[in-house]
Design a protein around this motif. Sequence first.
Motif, PDB file in Angstrom:
ATOM      1  N   CYS A  69       0.917  -0.976   0.001  1.00  0.00           N
ATOM      2  CA  CYS A  69       0.060  -0.026  -0.124  1.00  0.00           C
ATOM      3  C   CYS A  69       0.714   1.209   0.201  1.00  0.00           C
ATOM      4  O   CYS A  69       2.000   1.268   0.816  1.00  0.00           O
ATOM      5  CB  CYS A  69      -0.814   0.074   1.081  1.00  0.00           C
ATOM      6  N   TYR A  70       0.627   2.553  -0.869  1.00  0.00           N
ATOM      7  CA  TYR A  70       1.541   3.426  -0.864  1.00  0.00           C
ATOM      8  C   TYR A  70       0.685   4.736  -0.228  1.00  0.00           C
ATOM      9  O   TYR A  70      -0.395   4.774  -0.394  1.00  0.00           O
ATOM     10  CB  TYR A  70       1.518   3.806  -2.342  1.00  0.00           C
ATOM     11  N   ILE A  71       1.505   5.341   0.675  1.00  0.00           N
ATOM     12  CA  ILE A  71       1.111   6.507   1.235  1.00  0.00           C
ATOM     13  C   ILE A  71       2.120   7.731   1.082  1.00  0.00           C
ATOM     14  O   ILE A  71       3.215   7.508   0.810  1.00  0.00           O
ATOM     15  CB  ILE A  71       0.881   6.160   2.763  1.00  0.00           C
ATOM     16  N   ARG A  72       1.405   8.997   0.997  1.00  0.00           N
ATOM     17  CA  ARG A  72       2.441  10.089   1.016  1.00  0.00           C
ATOM     18  C   ARG A  72       2.080  10.788   2.335  1.00  0.00           C
ATOM     19  O   ARG A  72       0.999  11.352   2.782  1.00  0.00           O
ATOM     20  CB  ARG A  72       1.772  11.027  -0.263  1.00  0.00           C
ATOM     21  N   ILE A  73       3.056  10.908   3.079  1.00  0.00           N
ATOM     22  CA  ILE A  73       3.183  11.839   4.305  1.00  0.00           C
ATOM     23  C   ILE A  73       2.940  13.239   4.353  1.00  0.00           C
ATOM     24  O   ILE A  73       3.482  13.977   3.600  1.00  0.00           O
ATOM     25  CB  ILE A  73       4.332  11.550   5.265  1.00  0.00           C
ATOM     26  N   ASP A  74       1.901  13.750   4.609  1.00  0.00           N
ATOM     27  CA  ASP A  74       1.490  15.266   4.538  1.00  0.00           C
ATOM     28  C   ASP A  74       1.050  15.672   6.001  1.00  0.00           C
ATOM     29  O   ASP A  74      -0.088  15.661   6.457  1.00  0.00           O
ATOM     30  CB  ASP A  74       0.482  15.406   3.470  1.00  0.00           C
ATOM     31  N   ASN A  75       2.235  16.240   6.779  1.00  0.00           N
ATOM     32  CA  ASN A  75       1.857  16.847   8.052  1.00  0.00           C
ATOM     33  C   ASN A  75       1.972  18.405   8.066  1.00  0.00           C
ATOM     34  O   ASN A  75       1.738  18.934   9.081  1.00  0.00           O
ATOM     35  CB  ASN A  75       3.029  16.604   8.955  1.00  0.00           C
ATOM     36  N   THR A  76       1.832  18.868   6.967  1.00  0.00           N
ATOM     37  CA  THR A  76       1.964  20.356   6.712  1.00  0.00           C
ATOM     38  C   THR A  76       0.871  21.175   6.260  1.00  0.00           C
ATOM     39  O   THR A  76       0.351  20.617   5.197  1.00  0.00           O
ATOM     40  CB  THR A  76       3.327  20.596   5.505  1.00  0.00           C
ATOM     41  N   ARG A  77       0.022  22.108   6.989  1.00  0.00           N
ATOM     42  CA  ARG A  77      -0.974  22.717   6.780  1.00  0.00           C
ATOM     43  C   ARG A  77      -0.802  23.569   5.490  1.00  0.00           C
ATOM     44  O   ARG A  77       0.194  24.025   5.265  1.00  0.00           O
ATOM     45  CB  ARG A  77      -1.559  23.476   7.642  1.00  0.00           C
ATOM     46  N   PRO A  78      -1.836  23.887   4.673  1.00  0.00           N
ATOM     47  CA  PRO A  78      -1.571  25.006   3.451  1.00  0.00           C
ATOM     48  C   PRO A  78      -1.233  26.432   4.076  1.00  0.00           C
ATOM     49  O   PRO A  78      -1.538  26.536   5.260  1.00  0.00           O
ATOM     50  CB  PRO A  78      -3.046  24.862   2.950  1.00  0.00           C
ATOM     51  N   ALA A  79      -0.276  26.871   3.504  1.00  0.00           N
ATOM     52  CA  ALA A  79       0.404  28.055   3.981  1.00  0.00           C
ATOM     53  C   ALA A  79      -0.535  29.187   3.920  1.00  0.00           C
ATOM     54  O   ALA A  79      -0.527  30.220   4.988  1.00  0.00           O
ATOM     55  CB  ALA A  79       1.463  28.387   3.102  1.00  0.00           C
ATOM     56  N   SER A  80      -1.604  29.429   2.974  1.00  0.00           N
ATOM     57  CA  SER A  80      -2.514  30.385   3.088  1.00  0.00           C
ATOM     58  C   SER A  80      -3.975  30.229   3.274  1.00  0.00           C
ATOM     59  O   SER A  80      -4.293  29.235   2.725  1.00  0.00           O
ATOM     60  CB  SER A  80      -2.094  31.492   1.695  1.00  0.00           C
ATOM     61  N   ALA A  81      -4.649  31.197   3.735  1.00  0.00           N
ATOM     62  CA  ALA A  81      -6.201  31.195   3.837  1.00  0.00           C
ATOM     63  C   ALA A  81      -6.699  31.566   2.384  1.00  0.00           C
ATOM     64  O   ALA A  81      -5.959  32.265   1.546  1.00  0.00           O
ATOM     65  CB  ALA A  81      -6.710  32.140   4.778  1.00  0.00           C
ATOM     66  N   PRO A  82      -7.812  30.923   1.943  1.00  0.00           N
ATOM     67  CA  PRO A  82      -8.319  31.080   0.537  1.00  0.00           C
ATOM     68  C   PRO A  82      -9.021  32.545   0.366  1.00  0.00           C
ATOM     69  O   PRO A  82      -9.393  32.972   1.410  1.00  0.00           O
ATOM     70  CB  PRO A  82      -9.209  29.966   0.532  1.00  0.00           C
TER      71      PRO A  82
END
Length: 484
Positions: free
Chosen positions: A162-175
């Motif tokens: 099974c393949y996973i991509r680790i993403d612990n970082t929130r998007p930088a800017s509010a929309p």
Amino acid sequence: MTRPLDPTSPTSPTTSTIAMGARARAVLAVLGTLGLVLAAAAAAPASAADRTPVTPTQLFNGYQNCSTDADRPAYVEASLGLVVEGIPSTTDSTDHSLLTARYQVWPVTDPTRTTTVTRGSTTPGSEAVAPLPSEALADGQTYAWQAQTVAGGAASDWSAPCYIRIDNTRPASAPAVSSSNYPPNTWNQGGEPVEFTLDAGGDDDVTGFEFSWRQDFRVLTTTIGDHGVPEPLNPYADTGSFARADAPGGKATVRLIPPDGSVGPVTLWVRGLDRAYNPSAATGYSFLVRSTAPTVTPDVPSPGFGDPVTFTLRPDPGVQSASPVVSYSVETSGGPDGSRTVDVPAEPDGTARVDLTMEGIDGQRVDVTSRSANGWVSPLGSWSVLYDTTPTVTSDGYPENGSGGGTGVPGTFTFTSKLKDVVSYTYFFNDDPEATVAADTTGPDHTASIDWTPPSDGHYDLMVCATTASGVRLETYDYSFTVN
């Protein structure tokens, strides 16, 4: 893809092994955060050696489906570790002896760097949950993991990776948020949905949006089904709170009805979401909505207590123009049964008529909201009337708010109704028991009189209320006086 060597082999590279002995019983997945509650399972020896371990099935990571496509890994948040799971079993379905589930994870760029987690004492046929440690999962990296069943000294084949991509970082800017039909800082005619454009501004970490009429956002939960199998949640199926961007870093257009009864300032809160559902900071878009309340008009300008009244309900013209009103919710309050609500269908022109009886002993209030075909619900349109249903009380010997008579000196008290259908009066002096006297229904004022002799001097309160022919007990009057 090169599979890692078996860590039990003497030719295997260095491995990190963590043994787990607990099973997940409850799971709560919050946007960008994963939690795991473990309850200890009783240990038991493996059963007969002739049963053959079966490769685990029902593989999940972070309570999302396993992706076996190396080019399309599942994006997960793993700052506190990552829950992986699968169902171990053997070829002997009648043997329920406990098993061990083994999980192995490695970065796709270096398959020799394996970390192994075992979950002992797990029930065959149920999910065996184990957390991969956060130190083995670097932010921004892609990993593969697989599962194996162990029974006694035997082990099954490993599952497909099974393949996973680790993403612990929130998007930088509010929309950014804008509206084509409800501009900010000005009064807007309500009645039609608000069209919003949600814009990630080119931040390709953002693939969707979450929005709410309240400043707090929803907490997403993952349902755990039979045998511990999670039901992966797709938040974008809820189009009332989520929208996918048209491309990473792109936009979404949504049409939303403000909360029922909105008038004055209204704010929509929006935040961007990445592939692992990590949220950005929130943006608030505020605008003003004029009242869209219907009008409520009785056919009698000043109806009396107990009178039947027909009310005409008319929609706000702007609401009717935007989308026809199809029904009204009519709530009456003040009557003997408390508040009552009825739904009244509207005519094609948006109007409606409803018959009500004025039953409130202190007055009657009628609150009405309209509902349009497009779902718009107006604020309240209201009508009310006040009634004084207390009786009039007089006494020559013991005047109200005055003094007179004396201990043992009898006095007469006369009760007079302000209404037409009173049949009796209920009364008591201070803490004496209640008593009832019939009204003279042949006279115009439906009066009654009582004779009373004070047992002692001092202050007295005579409490009196009238009762109608239909059994409604009206408001009480407090007649105060002093006995000399």
